[in-house]
Design an enzyme around this catalytic site. Sequence first.
Site, PDB file in Angstrom:
ATOM      1  N   ASN A  98       8.143  -5.551  -1.520  1.00 40.48           N
ATOM      2  CA  ASN A  98       8.108  -4.424  -0.597  1.00 40.48           C
ATOM      3  C   ASN A  98       6.681  -4.406  -0.046  1.00 40.48           C
ATOM      4  O   ASN A  98       5.769  -3.877  -0.679  1.00 40.48           O
ATOM      5  CB  ASN A  98       8.437  -3.103  -1.283  1.00 40.48           C
ATOM      6  CG  ASN A  98       8.460  -1.953  -0.270  1.00 40.48           C
ATOM      7  OD1 ASN A  98       8.017  -2.114   0.874  1.00 40.48           O
ATOM      8  ND2 ASN A  98       8.972  -0.801  -0.686  1.00 40.48           N
ATOM      9  N   ARG A 112      13.888   3.775  11.956  1.00 39.08           N
ATOM     10  CA  ARG A 112      12.748   4.696  12.046  1.00 39.08           C
ATOM     11  C   ARG A 112      11.920   4.409  13.310  1.00 39.08           C
ATOM     12  O   ARG A 112      12.463   3.920  14.289  1.00 39.08           O
ATOM     13  CB  ARG A 112      11.921   4.597  10.756  1.00 39.08           C
ATOM     14  CG  ARG A 112      12.746   5.001   9.515  1.00 39.08           C
ATOM     15  CD  ARG A 112      11.965   4.864   8.236  1.00 39.08           C
ATOM     16  NE  ARG A 112      10.790   5.735   8.242  1.00 39.08           N
ATOM     17  CZ  ARG A 112       9.770   5.613   7.386  1.00 39.08           C
ATOM     18  NH1 ARG A 112       9.807   4.667   6.448  1.00 39.08           N
ATOM     19  NH2 ARG A 112       8.744   6.427   7.449  1.00 39.08           N
ATOM     20  N   ARG A 114       5.032  11.114  -2.321  1.00 32.14           N
ATOM     21  CA  ARG A 114       4.807  10.755  -0.917  1.00 32.14           C
ATOM     22  C   ARG A 114       6.121  10.862  -0.139  1.00 32.14           C
ATOM     23  O   ARG A 114       7.068  10.123  -0.397  1.00 32.14           O
ATOM     24  CB  ARG A 114       4.303   9.309  -0.861  1.00 32.14           C
ATOM     25  CG  ARG A 114       4.197   8.735   0.530  1.00 32.14           C
ATOM     26  CD  ARG A 114       3.988   7.226   0.473  1.00 32.14           C
ATOM     27  NE  ARG A 114       3.906   6.669   1.792  1.00 32.14           N
ATOM     28  CZ  ARG A 114       4.274   5.439   2.110  1.00 32.14           C
ATOM     29  NH1 ARG A 114       4.753   4.627   1.181  1.00 32.14           N
ATOM     30  NH2 ARG A 114       4.172   5.017   3.342  1.00 32.14           N
ATOM     31  N   PRO A 153       0.793  -1.235   0.000  1.00 31.93           N
ATOM     32  CA  PRO A 153       0.000   0.000   0.000  1.00 31.93           C
ATOM     33  C   PRO A 153       0.828   1.289   0.000  1.00 31.93           C
ATOM     34  O   PRO A 153       1.888   1.356   0.615  1.00 31.93           O
ATOM     35  CB  PRO A 153      -0.811  -0.101   1.302  1.00 31.93           C
ATOM     36  CG  PRO A 153      -0.018  -1.026   2.167  1.00 31.93           C
ATOM     37  CD  PRO A 153       0.603  -2.014   1.229  1.00 31.93           C
ATOM     38  N   ASN A 154       0.291   2.261  -0.710  1.00 35.97           N
ATOM     39  CA  ASN A 154       0.812   3.632  -0.797  1.00 35.97           C
ATOM     40  C   ASN A 154       2.054   3.778  -1.677  1.00 35.97           C
ATOM     41  O   ASN A 154       2.499   4.894  -1.925  1.00 35.97           O
ATOM     42  CB  ASN A 154       1.093   4.203   0.604  1.00 35.97           C
ATOM     43  CG  ASN A 154      -0.166   4.228   1.452  1.00 35.97           C
ATOM     44  OD1 ASN A 154      -1.169   4.787   1.025  1.00 35.97           O
ATOM     45  ND2 ASN A 154      -0.142   3.613   2.616  1.00 35.97           N
ATOM     46  N   GLU A 203      13.007  -9.532   0.744  1.00 34.93           N
ATOM     47  CA  GLU A 203      12.270  -8.380   1.258  1.00 34.93           C
ATOM     48  C   GLU A 203      13.008  -7.101   0.880  1.00 34.93           C
ATOM     49  O   GLU A 203      14.241  -7.052   0.913  1.00 34.93           O
ATOM     50  CB  GLU A 203      12.161  -8.488   2.786  1.00 34.93           C
ATOM     51  CG  GLU A 203      11.356  -7.368   3.416  1.00 34.93           C
ATOM     52  CD  GLU A 203      11.169  -7.563   4.920  1.00 34.93           C
ATOM     53  OE1 GLU A 203      11.624  -8.601   5.457  1.00 34.93           O
ATOM     54  OE2 GLU A 203      10.590  -6.667   5.549  1.00 34.93           O
ATOM     55  N   HIS A 216      12.904  -2.667   1.022  1.00 32.85           N
ATOM     56  CA  HIS A 216      12.344  -1.389   1.477  1.00 32.85           C
ATOM     57  C   HIS A 216      13.207  -0.250   0.947  1.00 32.85           C
ATOM     58  O   HIS A 216      14.440  -0.353   0.923  1.00 32.85           O
ATOM     59  CB  HIS A 216      12.317  -1.299   3.009  1.00 32.85           C
ATOM     60  CG  HIS A 216      11.469  -2.334   3.657  1.00 32.85           C
ATOM     61  ND1 HIS A 216      10.110  -2.197   3.807  1.00 32.85           N
ATOM     62  CD2 HIS A 216      11.784  -3.535   4.174  1.00 32.85           C
ATOM     63  CE1 HIS A 216       9.618  -3.272   4.412  1.00 32.85           C
ATOM     64  NE2 HIS A 216      10.614  -4.104   4.638  1.00 32.85           N
ATOM     65  N   TYR A 261      11.349   8.634   0.982  1.00 37.45           N
ATOM     66  CA  TYR A 261      11.237   7.571  -0.026  1.00 37.45           C
ATOM     67  C   TYR A 261      11.859   7.924  -1.370  1.00 37.45           C
ATOM     68  O   TYR A 261      11.913   7.073  -2.267  1.00 37.45           O
ATOM     69  CB  TYR A 261       9.758   7.195  -0.212  1.00 37.45           C
ATOM     70  CG  TYR A 261       9.141   6.645   1.056  1.00 37.45           C
ATOM     71  CD1 TYR A 261       9.644   5.493   1.650  1.00 37.45           C
ATOM     72  CD2 TYR A 261       8.077   7.296   1.684  1.00 37.45           C
ATOM     73  CE1 TYR A 261       9.109   4.997   2.826  1.00 37.45           C
ATOM     74  CE2 TYR A 261       7.524   6.809   2.856  1.00 37.45           C
ATOM     75  CZ  TYR A 261       8.043   5.649   3.421  1.00 37.45           C
ATOM     76  OH  TYR A 261       7.505   5.163   4.587  1.00 37.45           O
ATOM     77  N   ALA A 300       3.419  -1.068   4.609  1.00 35.75           N
ATOM     78  CA  ALA A 300       2.897  -1.186   5.975  1.00 35.75           C
ATOM     79  C   ALA A 300       2.410  -2.597   6.302  1.00 35.75           C
ATOM     80  O   ALA A 300       2.436  -3.009   7.470  1.00 35.75           O
ATOM     81  CB  ALA A 300       1.777  -0.174   6.186  1.00 35.75           C
TER      82      ALA A 300
HETATM   83  C1  DQA Z   1       8.527   0.994   3.338  1.00 37.87           C
HETATM   84  C2  DQA Z   1       8.723   1.142   4.848  1.00 37.87           C
HETATM   85  C3  DQA Z   1       7.424   0.870   5.595  1.00 37.87           C
HETATM   86  O1  DQA Z   1       7.619   1.038   6.997  1.00 37.87           O
HETATM   87  C4  DQA Z   1       6.351   1.848   5.147  1.00 37.87           C
HETATM   88  O2  DQA Z   1       5.120   1.515   5.762  1.00 37.87           O
HETATM   89  C5  DQA Z   1       6.210   1.948   3.674  1.00 37.87           C
HETATM   90  C6  DQA Z   1       7.408   1.883   2.835  1.00 37.87           C
HETATM   91  C7  DQA Z   1       9.806   1.356   2.545  1.00 37.87           C
HETATM   92  O3  DQA Z   1       9.893   0.976   1.388  1.00 37.87           O
HETATM   93  O4  DQA Z   1      10.691   2.025   3.077  1.00 37.87           O
HETATM   94  O5  DQA Z   1       5.128   2.170   3.150  1.00 37.87           O
HETATM   95  O6  DQA Z   1       8.212  -0.361   3.052  1.00 37.87           O
END
Ligand code: DQA
Length: 145
Positions: free
Chosen positions: A75, A108, A19, A11-12, A99, A101, A24, A78
């Site tokens: 990725n 964080r 964003r 998501p997002n 995984e 990110h 990011y 959340a």
């Molecule tokens: C994220 C890190 C997560 O904590 C966050 O919720 C994201 C992006 C990253 O790519 O740094 O949406 O996965």
Amino acid sequence: MRKPIYVLNGPNLNLLGVREPDIYGKDTLADIQGLCERRAALAGCTVVFRQTNHEGELITWVQEARTEACAVVINPAAYGHTSIGLLDALKALDIPVVECHLSNPAARESFRHHTYVSHVAAGLVSGFGAKSYELAVEAAAVLSA
Ligand code: DQA
């Protein structure tokens, strides 16, 4: 014919570029897809690149990867911090999971320090912005060769 690497985004991440760019980065998800495709091609692989804001859809794609992919780069955004359903789907895979990110969640807020995906991932690439994806695709290509 080698199966593709599934690069799955939670998501997002469709909002990348606008964003919280200080966290990011300025690359859009389309930019990152291009980076992944180029990096995979260098390793003789292809990618299936997807993003969703829906937990169930992400789980369905992980299930699909059981038969259709040679590896998964994920990725989870959340959902990595919250979804046992996603963990269970990943546990059902017998292909490598990497995984990924953009940021370094361990550096964080404390609620980002744990991810369920890490329980099953072969490894984790985080903190390098869009480059995290390239490194993760490279790792997935090596692990699935
Ligand atoms: C994220 C890190 C997560 O904590 C966050 O919720 C994201 C992006 C990253 O790519 O740094 O949406 O996965």
